[in-house]
Design a protein around this motif. Sequence first.
Motif, PDB file in Angstrom:
ATOM      1  N   GLY A  14       0.674  -1.060  -0.059  1.00  0.00           N
ATOM      2  CA  GLY A  14      -0.228   0.073   0.113  1.00  0.00           C
ATOM      3  C   GLY A  14       0.857   1.318  -0.006  1.00  0.00           C
ATOM      4  O   GLY A  14       0.579   2.364  -0.876  1.00  0.00           O
ATOM      5  N   GLU A 136      -6.801  -6.496   4.255  1.00  0.00           N
ATOM      6  CA  GLU A 136      -7.279  -6.008   3.031  1.00  0.00           C
ATOM      7  C   GLU A 136      -7.646  -4.602   3.388  1.00  0.00           C
ATOM      8  O   GLU A 136      -7.441  -3.750   2.324  1.00  0.00           O
ATOM      9  CB  GLU A 136      -8.304  -6.647   2.422  1.00  0.00           C
ATOM     10  N   GLU A 137      -8.073  -4.235   4.567  1.00  0.00           N
ATOM     11  CA  GLU A 137      -8.628  -2.618   4.874  1.00  0.00           C
ATOM     12  C   GLU A 137      -7.100  -1.912   4.830  1.00  0.00           C
ATOM     13  O   GLU A 137      -7.020  -0.896   4.377  1.00  0.00           O
ATOM     14  CB  GLU A 137      -9.208  -2.653   6.104  1.00  0.00           C
ATOM     15  N   TYR A 139      -4.385  -2.344   3.505  1.00  0.00           N
ATOM     16  CA  TYR A 139      -3.910  -1.993   2.274  1.00  0.00           C
ATOM     17  C   TYR A 139      -4.361  -0.901   1.532  1.00  0.00           C
ATOM     18  O   TYR A 139      -3.793   0.106   0.964  1.00  0.00           O
ATOM     19  CB  TYR A 139      -3.898  -3.186   1.021  1.00  0.00           C
ATOM     20  N   GLU A 140      -5.714  -0.460   1.765  1.00  0.00           N
ATOM     21  CA  GLU A 140      -6.430   0.735   1.124  1.00  0.00           C
ATOM     22  C   GLU A 140      -6.303   1.747   2.072  1.00  0.00           C
ATOM     23  O   GLU A 140      -5.823   2.936   1.716  1.00  0.00           O
ATOM     24  CB  GLU A 140      -7.842   0.268   1.165  1.00  0.00           C
ATOM     25  N   MET A 141      -6.094   1.531   3.290  1.00  0.00           N
ATOM     26  CA  MET A 141      -6.290   2.564   4.361  1.00  0.00           C
ATOM     27  C   MET A 141      -4.822   3.483   4.314  1.00  0.00           C
ATOM     28  O   MET A 141      -5.024   4.386   4.545  1.00  0.00           O
ATOM     29  CB  MET A 141      -6.548   2.040   5.801  1.00  0.00           C
ATOM     30  N   GLN A 143      -3.037   3.960   1.995  1.00  0.00           N
ATOM     31  CA  GLN A 143      -2.854   4.934   0.895  1.00  0.00           C
ATOM     32  C   GLN A 143      -3.620   6.272   1.489  1.00  0.00           C
ATOM     33  O   GLN A 143      -3.086   7.429   0.856  1.00  0.00           O
ATOM     34  CB  GLN A 143      -3.525   4.263  -0.399  1.00  0.00           C
ATOM     35  N   ASP A 144      -4.670   6.226   1.795  1.00  0.00           N
ATOM     36  CA  ASP A 144      -5.305   7.242   2.403  1.00  0.00           C
ATOM     37  C   ASP A 144      -4.571   8.155   3.434  1.00  0.00           C
ATOM     38  O   ASP A 144      -4.797   9.202   3.634  1.00  0.00           O
ATOM     39  CB  ASP A 144      -6.766   7.016   2.909  1.00  0.00           C
ATOM     40  N   ILE A 171      -5.613 -10.346  -1.198  1.00  0.00           N
ATOM     41  CA  ILE A 171      -5.669  -8.838  -1.564  1.00  0.00           C
ATOM     42  C   ILE A 171      -5.210  -8.622  -3.186  1.00  0.00           C
ATOM     43  O   ILE A 171      -4.457  -9.299  -3.793  1.00  0.00           O
ATOM     44  CB  ILE A 171      -4.782  -8.117  -0.732  1.00  0.00           C
ATOM     45  N   TYR A 222     -14.161   4.554   6.810  1.00  0.00           N
ATOM     46  CA  TYR A 222     -13.533   3.487   7.787  1.00  0.00           C
ATOM     47  C   TYR A 222     -14.362   3.476   9.131  1.00  0.00           C
ATOM     48  O   TYR A 222     -14.077   2.755   9.888  1.00  0.00           O
ATOM     49  CB  TYR A 222     -12.055   3.799   7.949  1.00  0.00           C
TER      50      TYR A 222
END
Lengths: 604, 193
Positions: A14, A136-137, A139-141, A143-144, A171, A222
């Motif tokens: 991420g 999996e969360e 990986y996205e989080m 980046q945010d 993922i 989130y």
Amino acid sequence: MKELLMGNEAIALGAIMAGVKVVAGYPGTPSTEVLETIAKRNPGKIHVEWSTNEKSALEVAAGAAYTGARSIVTMKQVGLNVASDPLMSLNYVGVKGGMVVYVADDPGPISSQTEQDTRHFGKYAKIPVFDPATPEEAYEMIQDAFAYSEKYGMPVFFRATTRVCHSCATIDVGEFPEPTEGEGFIKDTSRWVIFPKLSYESKKKLEAREVELAKEFSKLKYNFITGTGRIGIACGGVSRAYVCEAVNDLDENKDIFSIFNVGTPYPFPEDAALEFINSIDKLICFEELDPVIEDAFTYLLGKHNIKLEILGKRTMDVPNAGELGVVSITKILAGLTGKEYTESQERFKDLPDIPGRPPVLCAGCPHRASFYAVKQAMKGRKAIFCGDIGCYTLGNAAPLDMTDTCLCMGAGITIAEGLDYAEFDKDDRSVKFAFVGDSTFFASGITGVINGVYNKANIVVCVLDNSTTAMTGHQPHPGIGKTMMGDVSNAISIPKVLEAIGLTKVVTVDPLNQEEAINAVKELADLPGVKAIIFKSPCVAIVKTKKSAEVDRDKCIGCKKCINELGCPALYMKDGRACIDKALCTDCGLCKTVCPVKCIKEEA
Amino acid sequence: MKSLLLCGVGGQGTVLASRILAQAAMEEGKFARTAETIGMAQRGGCVVSHVRIDSKDCSPLVPLKKADILIAFEPGEAVRNLPYLKPEGIVIVCDNPICPVTASLAGIEYDSRKMIDYIKSKVERVIVVDGNKICEECGSSKVVNVALVGTIIKTGAAELSEESVKKVLKDKLKPEFLEMNMKALTLGMEYAI
């Protein structure tokens, strides 16, 4: 492409996806794999380094973020204590490129000294905290998290816990972009030099930002509500996964519970939480470590003068130490709703007692030989053995019993000094030993040695140099001559550093040569001032040998001395004679020196 | 959802086995989770790997009484983890005891036969795998984990196919170790017939 990724790997990828340019950290379970994965999957233009300690690492990442490049610093929770000095100030100065402070907390604790909660640290330092529930969360989080950091010019915490860091999930990973190149460092003393006036102005901005972010986070994906039941559950981090499974088991029609998921515990998403409060009759909070979410709700109720029953750690309804799990949560929720639930099975009620299996020093570990040499040399004398953080903390176990104190990284040396100063005016003083590993020596041992020389302590520093950072999975360090980028660098010599500090005497011995080692300990114990013995022998997990020892069963008298003195996992008794597990034994030879009838020899 | 619990002693290769199973599930288009013991306990301590297949909204750890299969690399660890087994769950146990240092020091007898007898008296389907024999036949002490994967898939209880496991082995293992591990897989499968 779909990959099976560990939470730490997901966070690493991420970060690469977010265009990270500079990565620094210090190894520590359960955080280590983030940095290692970025190094392994480095598309080419990312600088990755193991720094000497967390403070250095954080400053390196801050410097990079001053240029506008994106950076991440990785550490475990106790490492954050070391890095807290620069971090507290950095939030007042701010950053230009996105900067994520990745901290792994360890509920249990499983591999740590404390159950401290980084979410509190976020609140204390006024730094936002992102807290993923699954790989999996995460990986996205992450980046945010980079995007928020850059948008507000502030460092952000990315806090994960062991069961997120070390669990794997499926993922879908995208194409890696090029790292973000900053515009370079632009001189501006009013921005980059911290002075009281700047801090005063910054403090006002931090307070305003807290309010603004709390509003913004209320709309963040989130922080969300699932279910429609009148019993409210608030949770964050991995507890969400446990709650989901427990609720699935207990609430088939999905009308008993509703769940408020907190992905940003600080600033707390108050508006979203208020909406939730208004839809429930009762609230129970499930979170590991400290009651951070629970306290935020309690505060909110007071602020808005709302009456609602809150159950959690403060009411002793939820355990306030150790990990949570599906079983403990199901039990509590079943109790609340009058449902039947038992986790035990009648058929296993006579389960036999199996002897415990605590972690031990590996068969052939040179630390065992070092400890044994010191123990033999000090037989019959008053001596105190101060330990430190690393594999060698396992020297505390029976039968070695060679760790009298252990506090934090590097403390063995300075604790030994304190013990010595406390009896500086006594005649019958004990000999103080400080055991420190090579990586720990560089991380935070050197200043302690300098302190001892300066203030005239009488201690023996034993550097257990196995040429790696073994406990966390064999990372390089400044004494190895290899960097995380795969480059060769100048290997910093531990004996030369110690000699430069001006110790009374510095000797290097091979711990597997017991006679030499024991004599060195005896000699240095009686010299005044700070002395050091470097016990140098490589970690057996790195330098592998095919050799093993075997017992001549006709000669063995079954006295068990080898087992009782050494506690080596390769040694066991069978039919009244000692036996050696060939798969584990490395033929280190220590048991040969202990055996009174010399019945152990190298396998033919 | 299928839940598998793999247990053993640090250094036995439980992590690799759990990854192979999870990746085989992914080959079949299923969502898989695992959770592993990493860190201090790996130094000869108890280790447990959890595998959960078709597992979007669930804990990464298998809760008590929820394992479809308990796979033990060591008999004592099998007994220790029995409470995780479902009432109708299967036990696969490798009959290769590793005496804990605490038992050696205390002079406690560590008898794997008694432990396996206990498991058999409590659980309907128990498969005892002779790990030493498989290692001898394959010429390596490091193939027990792959052999046990073979036993697991052959029981059918994990609902994973032989083909997907073989594909993962081909992708994951160095070519020079492939043949040896394929043999171990086949030998392991024979125990479940």
